[in-house]
Design a protein around this motif. Structure first.
Motif, short mmCIF file in Angstrom:
data_model
loop_
_atom_site.label_atom_id
_atom_site.label_comp_id
_atom_site.label_asym_id
_atom_site.label_seq_id
_atom_site.Cartn_x
_atom_site.Cartn_y
_atom_site.Cartn_z
N THR A 429 0.83 -1.37 -0.01
CA THR A 429 -0.04 -0.29 0.40
C THR A 429 0.71 1.18 0.33
OG1 THR A 429 -0.19 -0.09 2.37
CG2 THR A 429 -1.78 -1.35 1.02
N GLU A 430 1.90 0.93 0.62
CA GLU A 430 3.21 2.24 0.38
C GLU A 430 4.16 1.73 -0.17
OE1 GLU A 430 2.81 4.96 2.26
OE2 GLU A 430 0.46 4.48 2.79
N ASN A 431 4.66 3.24 -1.26
CA ASN A 431 5.65 3.43 -2.10
C ASN A 431 7.37 2.43 -1.14
OD1 ASN A 431 7.59 3.41 -4.43
ND2 ASN A 431 6.21 4.98 -5.12
N TYR A 489 -7.59 5.84 -7.89
CA TYR A 489 -6.47 6.34 -6.60
C TYR A 489 -6.09 5.28 -5.72
CZ TYR A 489 -8.50 10.91 -8.40
OH TYR A 489 -9.00 12.16 -8.56
N GLN A 490 -5.40 5.56 -4.88
CA GLN A 490 -4.59 4.52 -4.18
C GLN A 490 -5.39 3.51 -2.74
OE1 GLN A 490 -1.24 7.04 -1.82
NE2 GLN A 490 -0.38 4.85 -0.95
N ASP A 491 -5.93 4.57 -2.35
CA ASP A 491 -7.47 3.73 -1.46
C ASP A 491 -7.94 2.38 -2.45
OD1 ASP A 491 -8.50 5.22 -3.58
OD2 ASP A 491 -10.06 5.86 -1.56
N PRO A 494 -4.11 -0.11 -4.21
CA PRO A 494 -2.37 0.65 -4.24
C PRO A 494 -1.86 0.30 -4.95
CG PRO A 494 -3.88 -1.92 -3.75
CD PRO A 494 -4.40 -1.29 -4.71
N ASP A 495 -0.70 0.87 -4.29
CA ASP A 495 0.71 1.30 -5.64
C ASP A 495 1.24 0.25 -6.47
OD1 ASP A 495 0.17 3.99 -4.83
OD2 ASP A 495 2.09 3.82 -2.90
N VAL A 525 5.00 5.36 -10.55
CA VAL A 525 4.15 5.18 -9.42
C VAL A 525 3.92 6.13 -8.69
CG1 VAL A 525 2.87 4.09 -7.88
CG2 VAL A 525 4.08 2.56 -9.26
N SER A 526 5.16 7.13 -8.33
CA SER A 526 5.35 8.16 -6.87
C SER A 526 4.98 9.32 -8.25
CB SER A 526 6.21 8.42 -6.42
OG SER A 526 7.44 8.98 -7.43
N ARG A 529 0.83 9.32 -8.45
CA ARG A 529 0.59 9.72 -7.58
C ARG A 529 -0.45 11.23 -7.46
NH1 ARG A 529 -2.83 5.51 -7.62
NH2 ARG A 529 -1.84 3.63 -6.04
#
Length: 577
Positions: A429-431, A489-491, A494-495, A525-526, A529
């Motif tokens: 879920t996080e980069n 979106y990220q939610d 996920p990344d 990916v970043s 976002r």
């Protein structure tokens, strides 16, 4: 008032005189004669020597040729043609982003411009030389003199052309005699036949006819269809050997076509990253819910050999840590007897290895249970709770003629949320990268090179390829996703899943794992976002140092819109009155 050009003079035998030529025995006398002829006002004079003579051009008063200017003009025309062609093709007619460069990129246009500049300059020099020398000329009157053959041996000749406005045959002979000419004679027409030989005409006609055959064959192929393969003029280029790794080939002594990558090797700079980084999946969680898949993914990342999901020898060593976590979890749970849905890795692996045997045993057990139910239980007795499968597969009683209604199955679209269509992969879920300005700039650069062609520079899915596909009404084209859709979106996306999509592709989009490094894929990916966040950003999200500039720009845009609206309203009122 300019003097009129005198008509060519003739001699007693009726031949046209083209000029007068004189012989000289040494270079010094020739140079002196050339200077005297120049001072006398002759502008159409020429000298013939068996070797180059320094200073003879100046002595004859020959002006510098304009051939360099012709070459310069032709080269400039080639440069302009190349630039106009590339600007039209790449910037106007078929806009296409190549490696993140703009539509009109002069540095990218340099190679083609250079080539056309050289090509046009070469053609200009070649054909300009022909034009300045009056070529092609199939016969020269100078060749009528048998003494002129010595011009390539030991004699020097000075020629005065009859086209010069000061030319006079008798005066030219007298002048050349005074200058030391040893043998002076007029240059007359060649008396040989001017008729082109019939054999030459026939040969030329045959060559022209034969040259049309390839053109006619190509034209026929373009308008007809054939079931036979085309003729390959250069088969080695059309059928070049393309070998895969480990194929048989005679290129090397051991018979292999190419050398495969050494298993376990890591690219320079990627040693610090783990399997999670290269897959976008939390492998520890995946091992708990789907151990075979985790085993396969980890083995694929560590080896170039094909990995079977049921092969646990390599995977057990690779995912030892994940397996220990699973074992600790299963030890705390109470064992359940005859649990067909057990999620333990050992049971899962056993089911995959002995699938055929289990199917046969299940069919035998169902048959046995059916026989027991028909022999020991009456028809009106309810089935036991531990035999639901046998009852469901039992046929209708013999005395009932009417078939029992079958319960309809739910369509696949209405499958429950726990079905196989639900993505249960534990994506990251996080980069894993530390996001900073350098990472975002790298992600933007890679996005513009690889992604913007389809998704557009702003990520809204309307890139140049998609625009052309819509313009030509491509029926097989799948429009790219709008990266600003809420489902991406990220939610909701996920990344790690976005990273996997970039790596492995989706629908028409190919995978870019072989072209983009894993670190650069995470940078993309970043940047995606950041693009998504920019669409709903407020002025408070902008750094304080840049707010004033944005506020000023907003004020200017608002004033321009109000002015345009006022002008439009004024024009509307004028048209109404």
């Amino acid at each position: 008032m300019s003097e009129t050009k005198p008509a060519p003079q003739t001699i007693t035998d009726g031949k046209t005189v083209h000029g007068v030529v004189a012989e000289f025995s040494d270079v010094d006398s020739l140079l002196a004669a050339c200077e005297r002829v120049r001072d006398a006002g002759y502008t159409k004079a020429d000298a013939f020597t068996p070797f180059p003579v320094h200073g003879i051009d100046k002595a004859l008063g020959i002006k510098p040729t304009v051939l360099p200017w012709i070459a310069l003009a032709a080269g400039g025309l080639g440069t302009c043609t190349a630039l106009a062609m590339q600007i039209w093709m790449n910037g106007i007619d078929y806009q296409y982003i190549i490696s993140g460069k703009p539509y009109i990129s002069l540095p990218a246009f340099i190679p083609v411009s250079f080539e056309l500049t050289i090509l046009f300059a070469s053609f200009g020099t070649f054909f300009g030389m022909w034009a300045l020398n009056g070529l092609p000329k199939f016969s020269n009157p100078m060749f009528t003199s048998p003494r002129f053959d010595r011009a390539t041996d030991d004699t020097f000749f000075l020629y005065l052309d009859a086209k010069d406005k000061r030319f006079d045959e008798e005066g030219a002979k007298a002048l050349l005699g005074d200058l030391g000419g040893e043998y002076i004679e007029p240059v007359v027409d060649d008396d040989s036949s001017k008729k082109i030989p019939t054999g030459l005409l026939v040969g030329l006609a045959v060559v022209i006819a034969l040259s049309l055959i390839p053109a006619l064959a190509v034209a026929r192929m373009r308008v007809t269809k054939s079931s036979s393969p085309r003729f390959h003029i250069f088969p080695d280029m059309d059928f070049s050997p393309a070998k895969d790794a480990q194929q048989i080939s005679t290129l090397f002594v051991d018979g292999r076509a190419m050398r495969p990558n050494v298993p376990g090797t890591v690219s320079r700079g990627d040693l610090d990253w783990d399997v999670d980084f290269h897959t976008g999946i939390d492998m520890e969680k995946l091992a708990q819910i789907d151990a075979p898949r985790a085993r396969q993914l980890v083995a694929m990342m560590q080896s170039d050999e094909p990995v079977d999901q049921a092969d646990g020898e390599v995977a057990d060593d690779v995912v030892e840590e994940a397996q220990e976590t699973v074992e600790e979890t299963t030890e705390t749970e109470e064992p359940k007897a005859e649990d067909a849905n057990s999620e333990e890795p050992a049971a899962e692996e056993a089911e995959m290895k002995e699938e055929a045997a289990e199917e046969e045993s299940s069919q035998e057990s169902e048959t046995a249970s059916e026989e027991e139910a028909s022999e020991e239980k009456p028809a009106d007795e309810k089935p036991a709770e531990d035999e639901p499968a046998a009852e469901e597969s039992e046929p209708a009683p013999a005395e009932s003629e009417e078939p029992q209604p079958k319960k309809p199955e739910a369509p696949a679209a209405l499958a429950p949320a726990s079905g196989p269509t639900v993505d249960t992969t534990p994506w990251l879920t996080e980069n894993p990268l530390a996001i900073d300005q350098a990472v975002l700039e790298r992600g933007q650069q890679q996005f513009n090179v690889y992604c913007s062609v389809c998704h557009g520079m702003n990520g809204r899915g309307n890139g140049l390829v998609n625009q052309r596909a819509q313009r030509i009404l491509a029926t097989t084209w799948t429009p790219p996703s709008n990266l600003h859709d809420e489902t991406l979106y990220q939610d909701a996306y996920p990344d790690g899943k976005l990273f996997s999509t970039i790596s492995n592709g989706i629908r028409k989009m190919p995978g870019y794992a072989s072209q983009i490094r894993a670190k650069d894929r995470w940078a993309i990916v970043s940047y995606v976002r950041a693009l998504q966040a920019s669409q709903n950003a407020s002025l408070e999200d902008v750094p304080a140092a840049q707010r004033k500039a944005i506020e000023k720009e907003q004020t200017d845009v608002k004033a321009a819109l109000e002015k345009a609206a006022a002008e439009a309203e004024a024009k509307a009122q004028q048209s109404a009155t």
